[in-house]
Design an enzyme around this catalytic site. Structure first.
Site, PDB file in Angstrom:
ATOM      1  N   SER A 151      -5.121   5.076   5.529  1.00 20.19           N
ATOM      2  CA  SER A 151      -4.025   4.189   5.882  1.00 20.19           C
ATOM      3  C   SER A 151      -4.003   3.996   7.384  1.00 20.19           C
ATOM      4  CB  SER A 151      -2.703   4.800   5.417  1.00 20.19           C
ATOM      5  OG  SER A 151      -1.609   4.212   6.077  1.00 20.19           O
TER       6      SER A 151
ATOM      7  N   GLU B 170      -6.928   4.650  -0.059  1.00 18.89           N
ATOM      8  CA  GLU B 170      -6.507   5.214   1.218  1.00 18.89           C
ATOM      9  C   GLU B 170      -6.135   6.675   1.032  1.00 18.89           C
ATOM     10  OE1 GLU B 170      -3.354   2.844   2.756  1.00 18.89           O
ATOM     11  OE2 GLU B 170      -4.697   1.295   3.512  1.00 18.89           O
TER      12      GLU B 170
ATOM     13  N   ASP C 248       0.816  -1.215   0.000  1.00 18.57           N
ATOM     14  CA  ASP C 248       0.000   0.000   0.000  1.00 18.57           C
ATOM     15  C   ASP C 248       0.847   1.260   0.000  1.00 18.57           C
ATOM     16  OD1 ASP C 248      -2.023  -1.863   0.248  1.00 18.57           O
ATOM     17  OD2 ASP C 248      -3.188  -0.645   1.627  1.00 18.57           O
TER      18      ASP C 248
ATOM     19  N   CYS D  17       1.194  -8.244   5.171  1.00 16.82           N
ATOM     20  CA  CYS D  17       0.815  -6.848   4.967  1.00 16.82           C
ATOM     21  C   CYS D  17      -0.673  -6.630   4.758  1.00 16.82           C
ATOM     22  CB  CYS D  17       1.659  -6.245   3.854  1.00 16.82           C
ATOM     23  SG  CYS D  17       3.357  -5.940   4.419  1.00 16.82           S
ATOM     24  N   ASP D  18      -1.022  -5.379   4.443  1.00 14.29           N
ATOM     25  CA  ASP D  18      -2.356  -4.827   4.663  1.00 14.29           C
ATOM     26  C   ASP D  18      -3.525  -5.684   4.181  1.00 14.29           C
ATOM     27  OD1 ASP D  18      -0.516  -2.828   5.216  1.00 14.29           O
ATOM     28  OD2 ASP D  18      -1.886  -1.243   4.646  1.00 14.29           O
ATOM     29  N   LYS D  19      -3.526  -6.105   2.928  1.00 17.16           N
ATOM     30  CA  LYS D  19      -4.681  -6.821   2.393  1.00 17.16           C
ATOM     31  C   LYS D  19      -4.475  -8.322   2.346  1.00 17.16           C
ATOM     32  CE  LYS D  19      -6.343  -2.828   1.958  1.00 17.16           C
ATOM     33  NZ  LYS D  19      -5.110  -2.184   2.433  1.00 17.16           N
TER      34      LYS D  19
ATOM     35  N   CYS E 291       5.420  -2.420   8.212  1.00 10.96           N
ATOM     36  CA  CYS E 291       5.820  -1.108   8.735  1.00 10.96           C
ATOM     37  C   CYS E 291       5.631  -1.033  10.248  1.00 10.96           C
ATOM     38  CB  CYS E 291       5.048  -0.005   8.032  1.00 10.96           C
ATOM     39  SG  CYS E 291       5.485   0.140   6.282  1.00 10.96           S
TER      40      CYS E 291
END
Length: 611
Positions: A517, A491, A81, A122-124, A195
């Site tokens: 985000s 985002e 992202d 990670c995010d998704k 992150c």
């Protein structure tokens, strides 16, 4: 007694062709009849959170084979992202979640796998795999790649901790010199891993602990630390144990839907509120609950947000703490322990280790146990060495942080705030609700009334912010960026970051039908539902309209009369619910996503009435 799903392709004379193909993958005669376990990896060189995962599948597979299973690995896609942020690439981020869920279903069902270990980060990717696990309902264990170490650099002879958001914010701050921007950029993301703050990736990996689908330490143990290796080894061994319990002992309590019950989803949401996690987790928990056929809705989130306090503040909500500090303070088991003592946790939910969550807390909460091995585990810390290698260091803090009055994790009595870290607001502009991360909002603007300034794309908003159109007292409206309207629900990290960089972080609010985000802070309200493209009131706002935001009372109102809104709605019905002048190329894949997507209050999942 359940029959191995894989027997469909490994047993019987008519499966000679399938067995011939299985043999070509390396299977031997005595492998037929063993559980075939999918090792669902997500290694990619595009994403720092996944760059170190190439060998993780092999680690898990070796343990599966040693315990009596057959391991077969495949990879999913993984979008970064942060790299996709601020341009057309961000349109693909949320849709990739559903694509990952579908691809896992396709691979597992096409090959009749009996169980799976999901290696995400990670995010998704974690949400996509979580949706697949709920959909498939076969034995599953989650193990993530782990968080990145926080960055560190010297500015004005002072050592400061950094993360990705600092690099983005300082680059837009014209008072920061090029040399300092360069130093921050080169220090912000020093290692492999997700992150380093409580952004979406780490939030979701923490929530899998609360759901009972991953192991203690999954959300907080650093990617670089040698101790993380044991999580992968244990996942490989444990998935075979779950297979035996289900397929040999007819014990359905080990299945994902039996573990991730409504009570478990409430535990996960309570954790998210307590730790001030990403607002994206709301979207993903709602989506996973739908796949699990669990009746978990925005109303439940609202109910929980009114009673769960904020027990931990981590970047981006503060610069003082990052994930490495959460781990030192006892990780997710410690936060869950504080929730349990405050009578805010369902302690009887189950986990993939075969314990209840209450039993796991008793074993792993550093304030309860004297077990030196547990304390040593949570003393695992950063090395401060740039690397893309997992398990590359074995540094430890001298002590754990068990200070529940002034430390990273607090007790309810000494909470950062008795009001939780996330809140749902409703009103005439968001009839189905919207979400704000209250842990990142300054107390001075918990109540805010301002004039709307309307933008119909993120790009237009960024130009307006950097071009001086946005001033103190504005409520920045970014609409037609929802699941349908984007399509893809971008985002909005750049708009919020740029507002802070020009000194308006505490002087403005931002409201969008898009999302934020996990790195966002400030009075940033997202997921406005219904979205503009679905006829939501946010599509009727005009420049200069007054908007009143009242977080303590969970209210957000467009101060325009019902009569005027009715006139505007009739006009918009004639024009169509779409942005007036936006120039955006939208691929067929994204159009397909937008066509079937529901609004954020439903998790942006597919609208089944259109199937």
């Amino acid at each position: 007694m359940p029959i191995l799903r894989s027997a469909t392709s490994t047993q019987g004379r008519n499966m000679a062709g399938a067995r011939a193909l299985w043999r070509a993958t390396g299977m031997k005669e005595n492998d037929f009849g063993k559980p075939i376990i999918a090792v669902v990896n997500s290694f990619t060189q595009f994403v720092p959170g996944h760059v170190h995962l190439r060998d993780m599948g092999k680690l898990v597979a070796e343990q599966i084979e040693a315990a009596g299973g057959v391991a077969k690995e495949f990879n999913t896609i993984a979008v970064d992202d942060g790299i996709a942020m601020g341009h057309g690439g961000m349109l693909y981020s949320l849709p990739s979640r559903d694509l990952i869920a579908d691809s896992v279903e396709y691979m597992v069902n096409a090959h009749c796998a009996d169980a799976m270990v999901c290696i995400s980060n990670c995010d998704k990717i974690t949400p996509g795999m979580l949706m697949a696990a709920m959909r498939l309902n076969i034995p599953a264990v989650f193990v993530s790649g782990g968080p990145m170490e926080a960055g560190k650099t010297k500015l004005s002879n002072q050592l400061i901790k950094l993360d990705l958001v600092d690099a983005m914010m300082k680059s837009a701050d014209k008072t920061v010199c090029d040399d300092d921007v360069d130093a921050i950029e080169k220090s912000a993301c020093p290692t492999c891993g997700s992150c380093s703050g409580m952004f979406t990736a780490n939030s979701m990996n923490c929530l899998t602990e609360a759901l009972g689908l991953s192991l203690p330490g999954n959300g907080s143990m650093l990617a670089t630390h040698a101790d993380r290796k044991e999580l992968f080894l244990t996942a490989g061994r444990q998935i075979v144990e779950l297979c035996k319990r289900y397929y040999e002992q007819d014990d359905a309590s080990v299945l994902p839907r039996s573990i991730a019950t409504k009570a478990a989803f409430e535990n996960a949401m309570s954790l998210d509120i307590a730790m001030g996690g990403s607002t994206n987790t709301v979207l993903h928990l709602l989506a996973a609950a739908q796949e699990a056929e669990v009746d978990f809705t925005m109303a439940d989130i609202d109910r929980l947000s009114r009673k769960v306090p904020c027990l931990s503040k981590v970047a981006p909500n503060t610069n003082k703490y990052h994930m490495e500090d959460v781990h030192r303070a006892g990780g997710i088991m410690a936060i869950l322990g504080e929730l349990e003592r405050a009578d805010l946790l369902h302690s009887d939910t189950r986990t993939v280790l075969g314990m209840t969550i209450g039993e796991q807390i008793a074993k792993y909460d550093i304030t309860l146990t004297k077990d030196e091995a547990v304390h040593k585990f949570f003393r695992a810390g950063p090395a401060g060495i740039r690397t893309t290698k997992a398990f590359s260091q074995d540094c430890r803090w001298d002590t754990v942080d068990d200070d529940r009055q002034n430390g990273c994790i607090r007790s309810k009595e000494f909470a950062y705030s008795q009001d939780g870290g996330l809140a749902m607001l409703t009103g005439n502009i968001a009839l189905d609700g919207c979400i704000v991360k209250t842990a990142g909002v300054d107390e001075s603007i918990l109540k805010f009334t301002g004039d709307a300034i309307v933008f119909e794309s993120q790009e237009e908003a960024v130009e307006g912010i950097l071009g001086g159109k946005v001033r103190a007292g504005h409520v920045v409206i970014i609409r037609y960026e929802g699941p349908k309207g984007g399509p893809g629900m971008q985002e909005m990290l750049y708009p919020t970051t740029y507002l802070k960089s020009i000194g308006l972080g505490k002087e403005c609010a931002l409201l969008t039908d898009g999302r934020f985000s996990g790195g966002t802070s400030g009075l940033s309200i997202g997921h406005c539902s219904p979205e503009a493209a679905s006829g939501g009131t946010i599509g009727l706002v005009r420049d200069g309209d007054k908007i009143a935001i009242d977080i303590p009372n969970r209210s957000i109102q467009l101060l325009v009369s019902d009569e005027e809104l009715a006139v505007r709605r009739a006009e918009q019905d004639t024009k169509g619910w779409k942005p007036a002048n936006r120039q955006r190329e939208v691929s067929m894949a994204l159009k397909m996503f937008g066509h079937f997507a529901t609004s954020a209050d439903k998790g942006a999942v597919r609208d089944k009435t259109k199937l």
